[in-house]
Write a protein that holds these residues in place. Structure first.
Motif, short mmCIF file in Angstrom:
data_model
loop_
_atom_site.label_atom_id
_atom_site.label_comp_id
_atom_site.label_asym_id
_atom_site.label_seq_id
_atom_site.Cartn_x
_atom_site.Cartn_y
_atom_site.Cartn_z
N ILE A 12 0.81 -1.21 0.00
CA ILE A 12 0.00 0.00 0.00
C ILE A 12 0.85 1.27 0.00
N GLU A 13 0.57 2.12 -1.00
CA GLU A 13 1.29 3.39 -1.04
C GLU A 13 0.25 4.50 -0.96
N LYS A 14 0.19 5.13 0.21
CA LYS A 14 -0.84 6.15 0.39
C LYS A 14 -0.37 7.51 -0.11
N LYS A 15 -1.29 8.25 -0.70
CA LYS A 15 -1.00 9.62 -1.07
C LYS A 15 -2.31 10.40 -1.13
N LYS A 16 -2.20 11.69 -1.35
CA LYS A 16 -3.42 12.49 -1.41
C LYS A 16 -4.15 12.20 -2.72
N ILE A 17 -5.40 11.81 -2.62
CA ILE A 17 -6.14 11.41 -3.82
C ILE A 17 -7.41 12.23 -3.96
N ASP A 18 -7.60 12.77 -5.14
CA ASP A 18 -8.81 13.53 -5.42
C ASP A 18 -9.92 12.54 -5.82
N LEU A 19 -10.90 12.38 -4.97
CA LEU A 19 -11.96 11.40 -5.25
C LEU A 19 -12.78 11.76 -6.50
N ASN A 20 -12.78 13.06 -6.86
CA ASN A 20 -13.50 13.44 -8.09
C ASN A 20 -12.90 12.74 -9.30
N SER A 21 -11.55 12.67 -9.36
CA SER A 21 -10.98 12.06 -10.56
C SER A 21 -11.12 10.54 -10.52
N VAL A 22 -11.10 9.96 -9.31
CA VAL A 22 -11.34 8.51 -9.20
C VAL A 22 -12.72 8.19 -9.78
N VAL A 23 -13.74 8.96 -9.35
CA VAL A 23 -15.11 8.67 -9.79
C VAL A 23 -15.29 8.99 -11.28
N PHE A 50 -15.15 2.49 -4.92
CA PHE A 50 -16.17 3.23 -5.67
C PHE A 50 -16.70 2.40 -6.84
N GLN A 51 -15.80 1.70 -7.52
CA GLN A 51 -16.19 0.89 -8.68
C GLN A 51 -17.29 -0.11 -8.27
N ASN A 52 -17.05 -0.83 -7.16
CA ASN A 52 -18.01 -1.84 -6.74
C ASN A 52 -19.36 -1.24 -6.36
N LEU A 53 -19.33 -0.15 -5.60
CA LEU A 53 -20.59 0.43 -5.15
C LEU A 53 -21.38 1.04 -6.31
N ILE A 54 -20.67 1.74 -7.20
CA ILE A 54 -21.39 2.40 -8.30
C ILE A 54 -21.91 1.35 -9.28
N GLU A 55 -21.06 0.38 -9.61
CA GLU A 55 -21.51 -0.62 -10.59
C GLU A 55 -22.68 -1.45 -10.04
N ASN A 56 -22.67 -1.78 -8.75
CA ASN A 56 -23.80 -2.52 -8.19
C ASN A 56 -25.11 -1.75 -8.37
N GLY A 57 -25.04 -0.43 -8.21
CA GLY A 57 -26.23 0.40 -8.34
C GLY A 57 -26.82 0.33 -9.74
N LYS A 109 -13.18 8.66 -13.72
CA LYS A 109 -12.64 7.55 -14.53
C LYS A 109 -13.62 6.38 -14.55
N ILE A 110 -14.13 6.03 -13.38
CA ILE A 110 -15.06 4.91 -13.27
C ILE A 110 -16.32 5.22 -14.09
N LYS A 111 -16.76 6.46 -13.96
CA LYS A 111 -17.97 6.89 -14.65
C LYS A 111 -17.84 6.71 -16.17
N ARG A 112 -16.71 7.13 -16.71
CA ARG A 112 -16.51 7.00 -18.17
C ARG A 112 -16.63 5.55 -18.61
N GLY A 125 -5.58 2.49 -5.77
CA GLY A 125 -6.20 1.24 -6.21
C GLY A 125 -7.36 0.86 -5.30
N GLN A 126 -7.17 1.03 -4.00
CA GLN A 126 -8.23 0.68 -3.05
C GLN A 126 -9.44 1.58 -3.21
N MET A 127 -9.19 2.88 -3.39
CA MET A 127 -10.31 3.81 -3.55
C MET A 127 -11.09 3.49 -4.83
N THR A 128 -10.34 3.13 -5.89
CA THR A 128 -10.99 2.80 -7.16
C THR A 128 -11.88 1.57 -6.98
#
Ligand code: ADP
Length: 220
Positions: free
Chosen positions: A72-83, A119-126, A85-88, A113-116
């Motif tokens: 695990i390599e933690k860093k500051k992550i903008d959740l807007n860009s994570v979502v 969000f990926q699992n929760l959004i796709e399940n919906g 990418k998944i959205k596209r 990777g963990q944040m992706t």
């Protein structure tokens, strides 16, 4: 926890294995009798069983990898860009009439990777467990002094409150095979394991036929 996991994993792996054993048995019997009319059917059941075992084993491996501090390599992550990418990707899979709405999301100190995966699992399940013509998932955030709360709300089939805890266990699926897009029932167990490892938690509000609303918290 490990004992429970080992029990569930081996129990679920036995189902496709039983299929493989019984149909290879039938193939052997017919082969000896030189009667191979059912060969294509039996063979395809064996292949399906092997494929299912393969995905269950892959999920089990993925599950055991979540939480390995060394990777695990933690860093500051903008959740807007994570979502975004998944959205596209999801809009391509689920089509034009699908709506994925996103509020302004904060940045968090976490592993990308963990944040992706989360969000990926929760959004796709919906979108996956959803029979509406206009499938919709809405992602918003609320901040409190010590934590961030993310809300993922969908207009899907909803979940009976009796299963609000068990859906987070690996390989739990509430719908019959083939009824909805494929899955192994591992997604939400990843989600809950990731949140455990970062000191967050997840819960939901949902009733059958009334959509679902998942809430999770992340420490700031
Ligand atoms: P998978 O999607 O691979 O089956 P998950 O662990 O992500 O596995 O979900 C477990 C089960 O919970 C699903 O099979 C489904 O029955 C139910 N479920 C999860 N999310 C939703 C949702 N948003 N709406 C309705 N049912 C859901």
């Amino acid at each position: 926890e490990l004992e429970r996991f080992a029990y569930i994993a081996s129990h679920d792996l036995k189902t496709p294995l039983r299929t493989i054993i019984s149909f290879t048995g039938l193939l052997e019997r017919d082969f000896k009798r030189n009667k191979l009319d059912s060969f294509p059917d039996y063979f395809s059941y064996v292949k399906e069983g092997a494929k299912q075992m393969n995905s269950l084993i892959s999920s089990t491996l993925e599950y055991s990898k979540v939480n390995h501090e060394t990777e695990i390599e933690k860093k500051k992550i903008d959740l807007n860009s994570v979502v975004e990418k998944i959205k596209r990707n999801l809009l391509q899979t689920y089509g034009e009439s699908t709506i994925i709405q996103k509020g302004n999301l904060p940045s968090v100190f976490a592993e990308e990777g963990q944040m992706t995966l989360l969000f990926q699992n929760l959004i796709e399940n919906g979108l996956k467990y959803n029979q509406e013509d206009n499938k919709m998932v809405k992602i918003t955030a609320k901040e409190t002094p010590n934590s961030i709360q993310i809300i993922v709300k969908d207009n899907g089939i909803g979940i009976d409150p009796r299963f609000h805890e068990s859906i987070f266990e690996i390989f739990t699926r509430l719908n019959k095979d083939g009824e909805y897009k494929e899955g192994t029932g591992a997604g939400l167990s990843f989600v809950s394991k990731i949140l455990d490892s970062v000191g967050g938690r997840i819960w939901l509000e949902s009733e059958v036929g009334e959509g679902s609303c998942f809430y999770f918290s992340l420490l700031k």
